[in-house]
Design a protein around this motif. Structure first.
Motif, short mmCIF file in Angstrom:
data_model
loop_
_atom_site.label_atom_id
_atom_site.label_comp_id
_atom_site.label_asym_id
_atom_site.label_seq_id
_atom_site.Cartn_x
_atom_site.Cartn_y
_atom_site.Cartn_z
N GLY A 448 0.81 -1.21 0.00
CA GLY A 448 0.00 0.00 0.00
C GLY A 448 0.85 1.26 0.00
O GLY A 448 0.55 2.23 -0.72
N ALA A 449 1.91 1.27 0.81
CA ALA A 449 2.78 2.45 0.87
C ALA A 449 3.46 2.70 -0.47
O ALA A 449 3.55 3.85 -0.94
CB ALA A 449 3.82 2.27 1.97
N SER A 450 3.95 1.65 -1.11
CA SER A 450 4.62 1.83 -2.41
C SER A 450 3.62 2.22 -3.49
O SER A 450 3.94 2.99 -4.41
CB SER A 450 5.37 0.56 -2.81
OG SER A 450 4.48 -0.52 -3.02
N LEU A 451 2.39 1.72 -3.40
CA LEU A 451 1.36 2.09 -4.38
C LEU A 451 1.05 3.58 -4.27
O LEU A 451 0.90 4.26 -5.30
CB LEU A 451 0.09 1.27 -4.14
CG LEU A 451 -1.09 1.57 -5.07
CD1 LEU A 451 -0.74 1.25 -6.52
CD2 LEU A 451 -2.33 0.78 -4.63
N ILE A 452 0.97 4.10 -3.06
CA ILE A 452 0.76 5.54 -2.88
C ILE A 452 1.85 6.33 -3.59
O ILE A 452 1.57 7.29 -4.33
CB ILE A 452 0.73 5.89 -1.38
CG1 ILE A 452 -0.53 5.32 -0.73
CG2 ILE A 452 0.78 7.40 -1.17
CD1 ILE A 452 -0.50 5.36 0.79
N ASP A 453 3.09 5.97 -3.36
CA ASP A 453 4.21 6.69 -3.97
C ASP A 453 4.13 6.65 -5.49
O ASP A 453 4.35 7.67 -6.18
CB ASP A 453 5.53 6.09 -3.51
CG ASP A 453 5.81 6.35 -2.04
OD1 ASP A 453 5.20 7.27 -1.47
OD2 ASP A 453 6.64 5.62 -1.45
N GLU A 454 3.83 5.48 -6.04
CA GLU A 454 3.78 5.34 -7.49
C GLU A 454 2.64 6.17 -8.10
O GLU A 454 2.82 6.84 -9.12
CB GLU A 454 3.60 3.86 -7.87
CG GLU A 454 4.88 3.07 -7.91
CD GLU A 454 5.81 3.56 -8.99
OE1 GLU A 454 5.41 3.62 -10.17
OE2 GLU A 454 6.95 3.93 -8.65
N LEU A 455 1.48 6.13 -7.47
CA LEU A 455 0.34 6.87 -8.02
C LEU A 455 0.55 8.37 -7.90
O LEU A 455 0.15 9.14 -8.80
CB LEU A 455 -0.94 6.44 -7.32
CG LEU A 455 -1.37 4.99 -7.58
CD1 LEU A 455 -2.61 4.64 -6.76
CD2 LEU A 455 -1.63 4.75 -9.07
N GLU A 456 1.17 8.82 -6.82
CA GLU A 456 1.47 10.25 -6.70
C GLU A 456 2.44 10.69 -7.78
O GLU A 456 2.34 11.81 -8.31
CB GLU A 456 2.05 10.54 -5.32
CG GLU A 456 1.02 10.48 -4.20
CD GLU A 456 1.60 10.73 -2.83
OE1 GLU A 456 0.84 11.03 -1.90
OE2 GLU A 456 2.83 10.60 -2.68
N ARG A 457 3.36 9.83 -8.14
CA ARG A 457 4.33 10.17 -9.19
C ARG A 457 3.69 10.14 -10.57
O ARG A 457 3.93 11.04 -11.39
CB ARG A 457 5.50 9.18 -9.13
CG ARG A 457 6.60 9.45 -10.16
CD ARG A 457 7.73 8.44 -10.04
NE ARG A 457 7.31 7.09 -10.36
CZ ARG A 457 7.20 6.61 -11.60
NH1 ARG A 457 7.47 7.40 -12.65
NH2 ARG A 457 6.84 5.37 -11.82
N ARG A 458 2.84 9.15 -10.81
CA ARG A 458 2.28 8.97 -12.14
C ARG A 458 1.07 9.88 -12.42
O ARG A 458 0.85 10.27 -13.57
CB ARG A 458 1.85 7.52 -12.34
CG ARG A 458 2.97 6.52 -12.22
CD ARG A 458 2.45 5.11 -12.46
NE ARG A 458 3.43 4.08 -12.21
CZ ARG A 458 3.34 2.82 -12.65
NH1 ARG A 458 2.29 2.48 -13.39
NH2 ARG A 458 4.28 1.94 -12.36
N LEU A 459 0.28 10.16 -11.39
CA LEU A 459 -0.94 10.95 -11.57
C LEU A 459 -0.95 12.11 -10.59
O LEU A 459 -1.82 12.22 -9.72
CB LEU A 459 -2.18 10.06 -11.34
CG LEU A 459 -2.33 8.84 -12.26
CD1 LEU A 459 -3.45 7.94 -11.76
CD2 LEU A 459 -2.60 9.29 -13.69
N PRO A 460 -0.01 13.03 -10.73
CA PRO A 460 0.12 14.10 -9.74
C PRO A 460 -1.05 15.07 -9.71
O PRO A 460 -1.26 15.76 -8.70
CB PRO A 460 1.41 14.81 -10.17
CG PRO A 460 1.54 14.51 -11.64
CD PRO A 460 1.01 13.12 -11.80
N ASP A 461 -1.84 15.13 -10.78
CA ASP A 461 -2.95 16.08 -10.83
C ASP A 461 -4.30 15.42 -10.55
O ASP A 461 -5.34 16.06 -10.66
CB ASP A 461 -3.00 16.77 -12.19
CG ASP A 461 -3.16 15.78 -13.35
OD1 ASP A 461 -2.92 14.57 -13.14
OD2 ASP A 461 -3.52 16.22 -14.46
N PHE A 462 -4.31 14.16 -10.15
CA PHE A 462 -5.57 13.48 -9.83
C PHE A 462 -6.09 14.06 -8.52
O PHE A 462 -5.40 14.05 -7.50
CB PHE A 462 -5.36 11.98 -9.70
CG PHE A 462 -6.64 11.19 -9.59
CD1 PHE A 462 -7.25 10.69 -10.72
CD2 PHE A 462 -7.23 10.95 -8.35
CE1 PHE A 462 -8.44 9.98 -10.63
CE2 PHE A 462 -8.41 10.24 -8.25
CZ PHE A 462 -9.02 9.75 -9.39
#
Length: 565
Positions: A448-462
């Motif tokens: 879960g922690a790594s998924l948060i990091d990845e999504l923040e990097r990939r979809l910063p404007d979501f």
């Protein structure tokens, strides 16, 4: 939310009353123990094990513990054996309990209403550092869980907790678990009614009381006076939801029979309005029904939701009134829709007294003892003596003067706690997972922690409200069926045909607005390594296909299987 062909309905179909006779219901004369759990509870009340822990097990060590205490009664004092390291998820359902058991325990600290003082939080942090290898998790029921606890240290831990007004009494077991409450009870400017007196009365009258220490299964309670409806009332055994009666004023609407796991069911309204000073009596009546009429023959049918499915709310209310309360309840209105799509109180908010509370987001509830102590010190340094935990694995600092808010926020962010988190940090939760849980199949917290990091990097404007709930097994401790994206841990095949950790995907679940369970698209599974790619792909399609103002859950209910794959 309407059901679709590959989406379950939101409630279990009603069965004819009386179909399941001989289900171990005490009230109809079935007292003979029908399974091992009922036998060990009949042999000795779970509350009695504390004396043996203090006088025998803590002195003579792990090997001296009776098996029925080890895997049964010790739960009544918040103790579960944790998973032995190195056992992969493929063996979870194959090995015997003694093969899965480590010689260490998870210890659950009971925090009714999520209420903590700085002194209490500091003590939990100190216990974590001294006895639990620094571990600490904030749960989605407002508790704190510690790991690596030795039986020899339990009496000293109890002494430290009880010295500051905390306990582990009935934190687990077939008994009334923690009473979850609004984390802004008594302080929120928009509060309808403060449920704190009811939480306290139930706790003082009934927790640790043998009147209700032998129930068919666990019993979950929620009480909230907030218009945000911040206690996931739809999935508790009993919930009291604030409502204003046109004649009698503020009080509570009663909901009964919710629960998740492998047979999810939403609670149903009894249609009754209850004033604050009668909540504890109504609560005791409902628990009494569960104790006396609950199904004890089969563990997988022993939750209150199964009795409610068979009886229905009308019969349940009638039995409550006639046999337990000895008086009729007042009919009342349903509560309004929740006033916010986010129900976690994250951010900076004004209190009714002019001060502020500050809600912040750890990563999937994972903290550590040293950090808990630092949070306590930071709150105290900014004039606060009160903190709260939430059912979304978040935490609040209360009673902060306006001119000290910015400094507190800066201090929290220096500890990596976000007051203005991304939707991914804010909306992702995870259960304990295979790291410590004997039922788990896959890892959850680190994923879960790594998924948060990845999504923040990939979809910063979501910037849409979104919940991603990750569970290590089918038991839904992380509420997978009610998340926008629910991930149920299981072993799956990768592209090369190898069995690896992964998840079955549930999409479009919700609580609050249009409450319902997520849609399972046939065959939709994803490996742990592919998870960031999958979630990114689905969220991009959501933004491409959504209608104006459409929520993710509504889109997921109507989207094609191709769009969701």
């Amino acid at each position: 939310m309407a059901a679709t062909p590959d989406q379950p309905a939101t409630t279990t179909p009603r069965r004819k009353a009386g179909r399941h006779r001989g289900e171990g219901q005490w009230a109809v004369g079935h007292h003979t123990p029908l399974n091992g759990n009922e036998q060990f509870k009949k042999d000795d009340d779970g509350l009695n094990v504390r004396t043996r822990i203090e006088t025998i097990y803590a002195k003579h060590g792990f090997d001296s513990i009776d098996p029925n205490d080890l895997r049964g009664r010790m739960r009544w004092w918040g103790l579960y054996t944790q998973r032995k390291p190195g056992i992969d998820g493929g063996k979870t359902a194959i090995l015997e309990p003694e093969e899965l058991d480590d010689r260490y325990f998870m210890l659950r600290v009971r925090i009714d209403g999520g209420r903590l003082t700085t002194a209490q939080l500091r003590v939990i942090g100190e216990i974590s550092q001294e006895y639990a290898r620094g571990t600490a998790d904030i749960t989605d029921r407002q508790n704190v869980q510690l790991h690596w606890i030795r039986i020899e240290d339990v009496p000293a831990i109890w002494e430290k907790l009880e010295a500051v007004g905390l306990s582990t009494t009935e934190a687990c077991g077939d008994c009334p678990r923690v009473i979850i409450g609004s984390p802004v009870a008594g302080i929120a400017d928009d509060e309808i009614i403060d449920g704190t007196p009811a939480v306290d009365e139930i706790h003082d009258r009934y927790i640790g009381n043998k009147e209700f220490s032998n129930l068919p299964r666990k019993f979950k309670t929620a009480i909230s006076g907030s218009p945000v409806q911040d206690v996931v009332h739809e999935i508790n055994d009993i919930a009291f939801v604030s409502v204003v009666h046109p004649e009698h004023g503020p009080g509570f609407d009663v909901w009964v029979g919710g629960g998740l796991s492998t047979n999810p069911r939403l609670a149903e309204r009894l249609g009754a309005w209850v004033p604050l000073d009668e909540v504890a009596d109504v609560w005791a009546g409902v628990v009494g029904i569960f104790r006396d009429y609950g199904y004890r023959r089969l563990r997988n049918r022993a939750r209150l939701k199964f009795l409610m499915a068979d009886w229905g709310p009308a019969r349940f209310r009638q039995v409550l009134e006639d046999e337990y309360l000895k008086r009729p309840l007042i009919d009342g209105p349903a509560p309004e829709q929740p006033s916010s799509r986010w129900r976690d109180h994250v951010g900076v908010h004004r209190q009714r007294d002019g001060r502020f509370y500050v809600g912040f987001a750890p990563r999937v509830g994972r903290v550590d003892g040293s950090t808990l102590a630092k949070i306590a010190d930071l709150a105290a340094a900014h004039g606060s003596d009160r903190l709260r935990t939430t059912v979304e694995q978040k935490m609040l600092v209360l009673d902060v003067a306006e001119d000290r808010v910015d400094s507190l926020v800066a201090g929290l962010e220096a500890l990596d706690f976000q007051v203005k988190p991304s939707p991914f940090r804010r909306g992702t939760m995870a259960c304990t997972g295979i790291e410590f849980c004997k039922l788990a199949i896959v890892e959850t917290k680190a994923r879960g922690a790594s998924l948060i990091d990845e999504l923040e990097r990939r979809l910063p404007d979501f910037d849409e409200p979104l919940t991603i709930n990750i569970n290590g097994c089918p038991n839904a401790c992380a509420r997978i069926q009610t998340a926008d994206i629910g991930l149920k841990g299981q072993l799956v095949l990768d592209a090369d045909g190898n069995q690896v950790e992964g998840y079955q995907v549930h999409l479009g679940g919700a609580l609050g607005l249009e409450a319902g369970f997520g849609r399972k698209v046939r065959g939709l599974k994803v490996t742990s390594d592919e998870l960031p790619d999958y979630v990114e792909r689905v969220l991009v399609r959501f933004r491409e296909e959504r209608e104006e103002g459409e929520r993710f859950a509504a889109w997921a209910a109507r989207a094609s299987a191709e769009s969701l794959s």
